[in-house]
Design an enzyme around this catalytic site. Structure first.
Site, PDB file in Angstrom:
ATOM      1  N   ARG A 147      31.193 142.479 112.438  1.00  0.00           N
ATOM      2  CA  ARG A 147      30.477 141.999 111.264  1.00  0.00           C
ATOM      3  C   ARG A 147      31.371 142.232 110.053  1.00  0.00           C
ATOM      4  O   ARG A 147      31.963 143.312 109.921  1.00  0.00           O
ATOM      5  CB  ARG A 147      29.176 142.793 111.125  1.00  0.00           C
ATOM      6  CG  ARG A 147      28.269 142.306 110.027  1.00  0.00           C
ATOM      7  CD  ARG A 147      27.058 143.223 109.885  1.00  0.00           C
ATOM      8  NE  ARG A 147      27.247 144.128 108.764  1.00  0.00           N
ATOM      9  CZ  ARG A 147      26.229 144.727 108.114  1.00  0.00           C
ATOM     10  NH1 ARG A 147      24.990 144.538 108.510  1.00  0.00           N
ATOM     11  NH2 ARG A 147      26.467 145.526 107.106  1.00  0.00           N
ATOM     12  N   TYR A 159      25.823 144.817  99.013  1.00  0.00           N
ATOM     13  CA  TYR A 159      25.243 145.285 100.271  1.00  0.00           C
ATOM     14  C   TYR A 159      26.321 145.359 101.366  1.00  0.00           C
ATOM     15  O   TYR A 159      27.150 144.467 101.512  1.00  0.00           O
ATOM     16  CB  TYR A 159      24.133 144.332 100.768  1.00  0.00           C
ATOM     17  CG  TYR A 159      23.868 144.595 102.207  1.00  0.00           C
ATOM     18  CD1 TYR A 159      23.148 145.728 102.586  1.00  0.00           C
ATOM     19  CD2 TYR A 159      24.448 143.810 103.199  1.00  0.00           C
ATOM     20  CE1 TYR A 159      22.987 146.053 103.916  1.00  0.00           C
ATOM     21  CE2 TYR A 159      24.284 144.123 104.536  1.00  0.00           C
ATOM     22  CZ  TYR A 159      23.558 145.253 104.882  1.00  0.00           C
ATOM     23  OH  TYR A 159      23.422 145.588 106.189  1.00  0.00           O
ATOM     24  N   ASP A 210      25.997 139.508 107.410  1.00  0.00           N
ATOM     25  CA  ASP A 210      24.604 139.843 107.073  1.00  0.00           C
ATOM     26  C   ASP A 210      24.332 139.496 105.614  1.00  0.00           C
ATOM     27  O   ASP A 210      24.978 140.037 104.706  1.00  0.00           O
ATOM     28  CB  ASP A 210      24.390 141.352 107.307  1.00  0.00           C
ATOM     29  CG  ASP A 210      22.928 141.759 107.238  1.00  0.00           C
ATOM     30  OD1 ASP A 210      22.096 140.936 106.811  1.00  0.00           O
ATOM     31  OD2 ASP A 210      22.633 142.914 107.616  1.00  0.00           O
ATOM     32  N   HIS A 212      21.298 139.883 104.295  1.00  0.00           N
ATOM     33  CA  HIS A 212      20.322 140.899 103.902  1.00  0.00           C
ATOM     34  C   HIS A 212      19.210 140.316 103.036  1.00  0.00           C
ATOM     35  O   HIS A 212      18.876 140.873 101.975  1.00  0.00           O
ATOM     36  CB  HIS A 212      21.020 142.082 103.209  1.00  0.00           C
ATOM     37  CG  HIS A 212      20.529 143.420 103.680  1.00  0.00           C
ATOM     38  ND1 HIS A 212      19.809 144.262 102.884  1.00  0.00           N
ATOM     39  CD2 HIS A 212      20.627 144.038 104.870  1.00  0.00           C
ATOM     40  CE1 HIS A 212      19.496 145.349 103.566  1.00  0.00           C
ATOM     41  NE2 HIS A 212      19.983 145.238 104.780  1.00  0.00           N
ATOM     42  N   GLU A 236      23.118 136.546 109.497  1.00  0.00           N
ATOM     43  CA  GLU A 236      21.941 137.410 109.677  1.00  0.00           C
ATOM     44  C   GLU A 236      21.041 137.424 108.444  1.00  0.00           C
ATOM     45  O   GLU A 236      21.540 137.479 107.309  1.00  0.00           O
ATOM     46  CB  GLU A 236      22.465 138.818 109.965  1.00  0.00           C
ATOM     47  CG  GLU A 236      21.401 139.874 110.112  1.00  0.00           C
ATOM     48  CD  GLU A 236      22.030 141.190 110.566  1.00  0.00           C
ATOM     49  OE1 GLU A 236      23.048 141.167 111.297  1.00  0.00           O
ATOM     50  OE2 GLU A 236      21.515 142.245 110.176  1.00  0.00           O
ATOM     51  N   GLU A 262      15.243 142.454 111.953  1.00  0.00           N
ATOM     52  CA  GLU A 262      15.292 143.919 111.892  1.00  0.00           C
ATOM     53  C   GLU A 262      14.089 144.523 111.166  1.00  0.00           C
ATOM     54  O   GLU A 262      13.784 145.689 111.378  1.00  0.00           O
ATOM     55  CB  GLU A 262      16.610 144.414 111.286  1.00  0.00           C
ATOM     56  CG  GLU A 262      16.791 144.068 109.829  1.00  0.00           C
ATOM     57  CD  GLU A 262      18.136 144.512 109.282  1.00  0.00           C
ATOM     58  OE1 GLU A 262      19.156 144.267 109.934  1.00  0.00           O
ATOM     59  OE2 GLU A 262      18.156 145.106 108.203  1.00  0.00           O
ATOM     60  N   ARG A 283      16.460 140.018 116.354  1.00  0.00           N
ATOM     61  CA  ARG A 283      17.097 141.317 116.133  1.00  0.00           C
ATOM     62  C   ARG A 283      16.104 142.480 116.015  1.00  0.00           C
ATOM     63  O   ARG A 283      16.401 143.504 115.417  1.00  0.00           O
ATOM     64  CB  ARG A 283      17.985 141.251 114.881  1.00  0.00           C
ATOM     65  CG  ARG A 283      19.180 140.330 115.062  1.00  0.00           C
ATOM     66  CD  ARG A 283      20.208 140.491 113.948  1.00  0.00           C
ATOM     67  NE  ARG A 283      20.785 141.810 113.935  1.00  0.00           N
ATOM     68  CZ  ARG A 283      20.434 142.783 113.102  1.00  0.00           C
ATOM     69  NH1 ARG A 283      19.509 142.600 112.197  1.00  0.00           N
ATOM     70  NH2 ARG A 283      21.037 143.953 113.170  1.00  0.00           N
ATOM     71  N   GLU A 339      24.055 145.671 118.016  1.00  0.00           N
ATOM     72  CA  GLU A 339      24.734 146.279 116.875  1.00  0.00           C
ATOM     73  C   GLU A 339      25.066 147.741 117.210  1.00  0.00           C
ATOM     74  O   GLU A 339      24.264 148.449 117.808  1.00  0.00           O
ATOM     75  CB  GLU A 339      23.824 146.232 115.647  1.00  0.00           C
ATOM     76  CG  GLU A 339      24.457 146.802 114.388  1.00  0.00           C
ATOM     77  CD  GLU A 339      23.525 146.702 113.179  1.00  0.00           C
ATOM     78  OE1 GLU A 339      22.299 146.588 113.371  1.00  0.00           O
ATOM     79  OE2 GLU A 339      24.034 146.733 112.049  1.00  0.00           O
ATOM     80  N   TRP A 402      16.610 143.565  98.376  1.00  0.00           N
ATOM     81  CA  TRP A 402      17.855 144.322  98.576  1.00  0.00           C
ATOM     82  C   TRP A 402      18.492 143.978  99.917  1.00  0.00           C
ATOM     83  O   TRP A 402      17.952 143.792 100.908  1.00  0.00           O
ATOM     84  CB  TRP A 402      17.599 145.846  98.531  1.00  0.00           C
ATOM     85  CG  TRP A 402      18.843 146.571  98.933  1.00  0.00           C
ATOM     86  CD1 TRP A 402      20.016 146.666  98.238  1.00  0.00           C
ATOM     87  CD2 TRP A 402      19.077 147.271 100.168  1.00  0.00           C
ATOM     88  NE1 TRP A 402      20.961 147.360  98.942  1.00  0.00           N
ATOM     89  CE2 TRP A 402      20.415 147.739 100.130  1.00  0.00           C
ATOM     90  CE3 TRP A 402      18.285 147.508 101.300  1.00  0.00           C
ATOM     91  CZ2 TRP A 402      20.988 148.462 101.190  1.00  0.00           C
ATOM     92  CZ3 TRP A 402      18.833 148.216 102.342  1.00  0.00           C
ATOM     93  CH2 TRP A 402      20.174 148.690 102.291  1.00  0.00           C
TER      94      TRP A 402
END
Ligand code: GCO
Ligand code: MG
Length: 402
Positions: A147, A159, A210, A212, A236, A262, A283, A339, A402
């Site tokens: 990643r 991030y 990612d 996020h 992601e 997630e 995920r 991951e 975030w």
């Protein structure tokens, strides 16, 4: 056999972890992870006050019945606190079942479907030149998937980019640190990074990124399209996923594969994403999605729709979660990627385990049960420390995901 005792242990060997240890009247023990980053004590209290008293005297072999008892039986359903608590009980009961049977848990789940669990690591750095060095470090360690996250010029923090390259930890202050965000700067910065990484490492290394949860669907569609030449394995959490149908818009515009989940807790959070084939990887994690019992249900459902697993494995998921995830990863037909953010030495000492990394693969424990424990004497040396995840604001100070 009956459950005689259940202890909730909160410890901070570098970061906070909540662990449930179940002990039977015949002396068998099982462990489960109940860590919810930044909200640890809510789950510890849910377990101590509402779950542990109901466990005492139950048959530890009745995993499905106990799951339904804690889920349907509580009347109040879903949500990260409830589902992390149920997950901890579920993991601990699978651990005990494996130990009683004398088998590693993956044998109880149907046995091995592959030679090893392909994992991805996190390469992160402020600049493109620096991140190329980091990607190289992972390739040298044998990783087959990486990643990539870099700083965004004009923003002080981004991030996924931390002070410590190997052990990035965002929950770093008792009261949330405030960070800043600009979608415009970010969208301009990312594609050139992947152009350089592909150029340097060739077509075969699997690359991931990612977002996020920070874009709108149309912004995510633009990013996905601009990354197509670099053939990412997945993009992601491109948008916040409360609105599952939002993904249809992204899908209409790009062939960059999408990975989400997630922050999901149940199959109901991803039912539409999966059944309408709006994502490519789900995920969800063992700890935040109700344990092995429920995560297997999600992955089985996903297997009907060409969706593969991509379990979350950040450092705030304890080695107990990782050990449990590996048993599922090695056994299911639709495994995608796992991951693997490495835990610190202090964490690994507190949680002795026998899963191991070799040539880009993690291998689950071969001993009976999950193959992981919590050393309570070590844990006692590291008391809980309040730590919250950052809060994100746009340049004009509006709160943003975030
Ligand atoms: C990931 C995640 C994490 C989360 C963290 C929050 O893909 O690994 O996005 O880094 O930010 O788990 O607690
Ligand atoms: Mg993520």
């Amino acid at each position: 056999m009956r459950i005689a005792e259940a202890r909730v242990i909160v410890t901070c060997p570098g970061r906070n972890f909540v662990t449930l240890k179940i002990i039977t009247d015949e002396g068998a023990t099982g462990v489960g992870d109940a860590t919810l980053n930044g909200r640890e004590l809510a789950v510890a209290s849910y377990l101590r006050e509402h779950v542990v008293p109901a466990l005492l005297g139950r048959d530890p072999a009745m995993i499905e019945d106990t799951w339904q008892y804690l889920y349907q039986g509580a009347y109040w359903r879903r949500g990260p606190v409830t589902m992390s608590a149920i997950a901890a009980v579920d993991m601990a009961l699978w651990d005990i079942k494996g130990k009683v049977a004398g088998l590693p848990v993956y044998q109880l789940l149907g046995g091995r479907s592959r030679a090893g669990v392909t994992v991805y690591g996190h390469a992160n750095a402020e600049t493109v030149d620096e991140v190329l060095v980091e990607v190289g470090r992972y390739v040298d360690m044998g990783y087959r998937a990486v990643r990539v996250q870099t700083g965004v010029p004009g923003l002080t923090t981004t991030y996924g980019v931390g002070g410590d390259r190997m052990f990035y930890e965002p929950a770093d202050a008792a009261i949330a640190t405030e960070v800043e965000w600009s979608t415009e700067r970010y969208l301009a910065a990312v594609p050139p990074v992947f152009a350089r990484v592909r150029d340097e490492f060739g077509p075969h290394l699997r690359l991931l990124h990612d977002v996020h949860h920070r874009l709108t669907p149309i912004e995510a569609a633009r990013l996905g399209r601009s990354l197509e030449p670099y053939a990412l394995t997945w993009l992601e959490d491109p948008v916040r996923a409360e609105l599952q149908e939002g993904f249809r818009l992204i899908r209409q515009h790009t062939t960059t594969p999408l990975a989400v989940g997630e922050v999901f807790n149940t199959i109901w959070d991803c039912q539409r994403l999966i059944s309408e084939q709006l994502i490519d990887y789900i995920r969800t994690s063992v700890v935040h999605a109700g344990g092995l019992t429920h995560l297997r249900r999600i992955f089985d459902f996903a297997s009907l729709y060409h969706v593969r697993s991509g379990s979350h494995g950040a450092t705030d998921l304890s080695p107990v979660s990782l050990a449990a995830a590996l048993h599922l990863d090695i056994s299911i037909p639709n495994f995608g990627l796992q991951e693997y953010m490495r835990h610190t030495r202090a964490t690994d000492t507190a949680f002795p385990h026998t899963y191991r990394f070799e040539a880009g693969y993690l291998h689950p424990a071969e001993e009976p049960g999950l193959g992981v424990d919590l050393d309570e004497q070590v844990a006692a040396q590291y008391p809980y420390q309040p730590a919250a995840l950052p809060v994100n604001r746009l340049e004009d100070r509006t709160i943003h995901s975030w």
